[in-house]
Design an enzyme around this catalytic site. Structure first.
Site, PDB file in Angstrom:
ATOM      1  N   GLU A 108      -1.416  -5.309   8.917  1.00  0.00           N
ATOM      2  CA  GLU A 108      -0.555  -4.662   9.916  1.00  0.00           C
ATOM      3  C   GLU A 108      -1.105  -4.806  11.333  1.00  0.00           C
ATOM      4  OE1 GLU A 108       0.164  -0.549   8.960  1.00  0.00           O
ATOM      5  OE2 GLU A 108       0.928  -1.009   6.954  1.00  0.00           O
ATOM      6  N   ASP A 117       0.840  -1.205   0.000  1.00  0.00           N
ATOM      7  CA  ASP A 117       0.000   0.000   0.000  1.00  0.00           C
ATOM      8  C   ASP A 117       0.878   1.259   0.000  1.00  0.00           C
ATOM      9  OD1 ASP A 117       0.910  -0.282   2.594  1.00  0.00           O
ATOM     10  OD2 ASP A 117      -1.045   0.021   3.544  1.00  0.00           O
ATOM     11  N   SER A 118       2.204   1.084   0.047  1.00  0.00           N
ATOM     12  CA  SER A 118       3.125   2.204  -0.182  1.00  0.00           C
ATOM     13  C   SER A 118       2.880   2.803  -1.565  1.00  0.00           C
ATOM     14  CB  SER A 118       4.579   1.738  -0.057  1.00  0.00           C
ATOM     15  OG  SER A 118       4.824   0.618  -0.877  1.00  0.00           O
ATOM     16  N   LYS A 175      -1.257  -9.429   3.307  1.00  0.00           N
ATOM     17  CA  LYS A 175      -0.506  -8.917   4.464  1.00  0.00           C
ATOM     18  C   LYS A 175      -1.380  -7.911   5.210  1.00  0.00           C
ATOM     19  CE  LYS A 175       3.316  -6.120   3.998  1.00  0.00           C
ATOM     20  NZ  LYS A 175       2.917  -4.892   4.731  1.00  0.00           N
ATOM     21  N   ASP A 233      -1.000  -6.128   0.090  1.00  0.00           N
ATOM     22  CA  ASP A 233      -1.384  -5.488   1.356  1.00  0.00           C
ATOM     23  C   ASP A 233      -2.889  -5.293   1.431  1.00  0.00           C
ATOM     24  OD1 ASP A 233       0.881  -5.052   2.896  1.00  0.00           O
ATOM     25  OD2 ASP A 233       1.270  -3.041   2.098  1.00  0.00           O
ATOM     26  N   GLU A 239       9.370  -3.972  10.476  1.00  0.00           N
ATOM     27  CA  GLU A 239       9.782  -2.691   9.889  1.00  0.00           C
ATOM     28  C   GLU A 239      10.308  -1.759  10.972  1.00  0.00           C
ATOM     29  OE1 GLU A 239       6.973  -0.985   7.156  1.00  0.00           O
ATOM     30  OE2 GLU A 239       8.042   0.918   7.041  1.00  0.00           O
TER      31      GLU A 239
HETATM   32  N1  LIG Z   1       8.978   5.117  -0.861  1.00  0.00           N
HETATM   33  C1  LIG Z   1       8.605   4.542   0.275  1.00  0.00           C
HETATM   34  N2  LIG Z   1       9.499   3.789   0.959  1.00  0.00           N
HETATM   35  C2  LIG Z   1       9.156   3.189   2.137  1.00  0.00           C
HETATM   36  O1  LIG Z   1      10.005   2.480   2.717  1.00  0.00           O
HETATM   37  C3  LIG Z   1       7.831   3.365   2.626  1.00  0.00           C
HETATM   38  C4  LIG Z   1       6.942   4.163   1.873  1.00  0.00           C
HETATM   39  N3  LIG Z   1       7.344   4.749   0.725  1.00  0.00           N
HETATM   40  N4  LIG Z   1       5.657   4.347   2.271  1.00  0.00           N
HETATM   41  C5  LIG Z   1       5.140   3.560   3.377  1.00  0.00           C
HETATM   42  C6  LIG Z   1       6.154   3.377   4.397  1.00  0.00           C
HETATM   43  C7  LIG Z   1       6.581   4.635   5.104  1.00  0.00           C
HETATM   44  N5  LIG Z   1       7.946   4.336   5.433  1.00  0.00           N
HETATM   45  C8  LIG Z   1       8.877   5.239   5.954  1.00  0.00           C
HETATM   46  C9  LIG Z   1       8.740   6.590   5.730  1.00  0.00           C
HETATM   47  C10 LIG Z   1       9.667   7.486   6.211  1.00  0.00           C
HETATM   48  C11 LIG Z   1      10.745   7.024   6.941  1.00  0.00           C
HETATM   49  C12 LIG Z   1      11.729   8.011   7.477  1.00  0.00           C
HETATM   50  O2  LIG Z   1      11.648   9.184   7.170  1.00  0.00           O
HETATM   51  N6  LIG Z   1      12.681   7.564   8.266  1.00  0.00           N
HETATM   52  C13 LIG Z   1      13.767   8.435   8.698  1.00  0.00           C
HETATM   53  C14 LIG Z   1      13.568   8.900  10.105  1.00  0.00           C
HETATM   54  C15 LIG Z   1      13.763   7.888  11.186  1.00  0.00           C
HETATM   55  C16 LIG Z   1      13.489   8.414  12.579  1.00  0.00           C
HETATM   56  O3  LIG Z   1      12.934   9.510  12.772  1.00  0.00           O
HETATM   57  O4  LIG Z   1      13.858   7.695  13.511  1.00  0.00           O
HETATM   58  C17 LIG Z   1      15.067   7.696   8.458  1.00  0.00           C
HETATM   59  O5  LIG Z   1      16.117   8.299   8.571  1.00  0.00           O
HETATM   60  O6  LIG Z   1      15.009   6.536   8.062  1.00  0.00           O
HETATM   61  C18 LIG Z   1      10.887   5.665   7.160  1.00  0.00           C
HETATM   62  C19 LIG Z   1       9.948   4.768   6.664  1.00  0.00           C
HETATM   63  C20 LIG Z   1       8.310   3.023   4.968  1.00  0.00           C
HETATM   64  N7  LIG Z   1       7.408   2.832   3.853  1.00  0.00           N
HETATM   65  C1  LIG Z   2       7.419  -1.520   2.983  1.00  0.00           C
HETATM   66  C2  LIG Z   2       6.522  -2.719   2.895  1.00  0.00           C
HETATM   67  C3  LIG Z   2       6.796  -3.706   3.962  1.00  0.00           C
HETATM   68  C4  LIG Z   2       5.069  -2.343   2.811  1.00  0.00           C
HETATM   69  O1  LIG Z   2       4.252  -2.671   3.627  1.00  0.00           O
HETATM   70  C5  LIG Z   2       4.639  -1.531   1.667  1.00  0.00           C
HETATM   71  O2  LIG Z   2       5.427  -1.342   0.710  1.00  0.00           O
HETATM   72  O3  LIG Z   2       3.490  -1.093   1.680  1.00  0.00           O
HETATM   73 MG   LIG Z   3       2.370  -1.663   3.376  1.00  0.00          MG
END
Ligand SMILES: Nc1nc(=O)c2c([nH]1)NC[C@@H]1CN(c3ccc(C(=O)N[C@@H](CCC(=O)O)C(=O)O)cc3)CN21
Ligand SMILES: CC(C)C(=O)C(=O)O
Ligand SMILES: [Mg+2]
Length: 297
Positions: free
Chosen positions: A147, A73-74, A145, A116, A213
């Site tokens: 959550e 669902d990303s 899947k 998802d 995750e």
């Molecule tokens: N393009 C994309 N990649 C992804 O991995 C993803 C999505 N979209 N959409 C759904 C979720 C959202 N996800 C995310 C979105 C943002 C961060 C992020 O900004 N992380 C930072 C901050 C960590 C913190 O504050 O501790 C990092 O540095 O990884 C991580 C996972 C993982 N998933």
């Molecule tokens: C990042 C994976 C695990 C996911 O749930 C998604 O892409 O939606």
């Molecule tokens: Mg997902």
């Protein structure tokens, strides 16, 4: 009479879209199945997973030897431009699952297809979850899947008893981002014990895969050793998990916002998309991705 009909060609024209890439080693590649995934898990062969949202990328990833494709669902954030996954509908998930499965069928794909269940399509009742899962399975998914832990256990059992393989998802669960307060690491300190309890309950309910995750690498390593019948798939969860997953666009260096820390850009050292996808599979299989220092907590 109508010059519309007379202007049509007599024979079907060649597809204007070209041919999707053939599977790399058609004869030796068997379809990925639930028993084969369990066997990989038992033997300690790492499971490679990537997201796919359309037929062409699905066929490319399959040709590169990716074991599992996730219609995540990303896609709400990657394809639709939403700022979270909360707004993704079941109809949208059905559309993309259908496209991805069509891509696999056109190349006699061997990958295992997971879809998802989107926000709001399984929370109401076990019956609602079954109806929603049916839509995605009929669009070509092999597994759904969902959550969360705790209340989801009975939903997982309900689906598994009815012949629907289920992948669970704990840690950073993006559909509950507003309750969690952001996309940050989960299961640190005391919260780790509850996460472990949820994971064991999900395995007992019949979940055969579990996405972890953004959880501490040590927690993911412990769970991976404990769960014998459920393969852990990490994303920002260290290198010890039974497999790894990334968002396809991220690992190809395609991201409009800030790239999450757990991502590696496989296009950086590859001459093209197919070699980059193959390099990802190789790096997951030989344990060189992820790097605990760079890609985990
Ligand atoms: N393009 C994309 N990649 C992804 O991995 C993803 C999505 N979209 N959409 C759904 C979720 C959202 N996800 C995310 C979105 C943002 C961060 C992020 O900004 N992380 C930072 C901050 C960590 C913190 O504050 O501790 C990092 O540095 O990884 C991580 C996972 C993982 N998933
Ligand atoms: C990042 C994976 C695990 C996911 O749930 C998604 O892409 O939606
Ligand atoms: Mg997902």
């Amino acid at each position: 009479m109508s010059n519309i009909t007379t202007s049509q060609p007599e024979t079907t024209p060649a597809s204007p879209y070209g041919t999707l890439p053939p599977a790399s080693t058609p004869a030796s590649r068997k379809p990925v199945s639930l028993p084969r995934l369990a066997d990989m898990h038992a033997r300690g062969e790492k499971i490679s997973m990537l997201t796919a949202y359309d037929a062409t990328f699905a066929a490319m990833a399959d040709a590169a030897g990716v074991d599992c494709l996730l219609v995540g669902d990303s896609l709400g954030m990657v394809c639709q431009g939403l700022n979270s996954t909360v707004g993704v509908s079941l109809e949208t998930m059905r559309y993309h699952t259908d496209s991805v499965s069509r891509g696999l069928r056109r190349v006699q794909g061997t990958a295992w297809l997971i879809a998802d269940l989107p926000f709001g399509s399984y929370q109401e009742s076990r019956e609602q979850a079954l109806r929603s899962a049916t839509v995605l399975m009929q669009a070509g998914a092999h597994m759904v899947k969902l959550e969360g832990g705790g209340w989801t256990t009975e939903t997982v059992r309900f689906l598994v008893e009815r012949g629907i393989p289920v992948c669970a998802h704990l840690g950073l669960t993006p559909q509950t981002v507003h309750a969690l307060g952001g996309y940050r690491v989960q299961g640190k300190g005391d919260a780790g014990a509850l996460l472990k309890q949820h994971a064991h309950a999900l395995q007992d309910a019949g979940a055969t895969m579990l996405v972890l995750e953004m959880v501490p690498a040590a927690l993911a390593a412990e769970l991976t050793a404990e769960l014998k019948h459920c393969a852990t798939i990490g994303i920002g969860a260290g290198k010890a998990t039974a497999g790894q997953v990334l968002v396809l666009h991220d690992m190809l260096g395609i991201n409009l916002g800030k790239m999450p820390k757990f991502v590696r850009n496989f296009m950086a050292d590859a001459p093209g998309v197919l070699p980059a996808l193959k390099a990802y599979v190789q790096a997951v299989k030989d344990g060189s991705f992820p790097d605990d220092q760079l890609h985990a907590w």
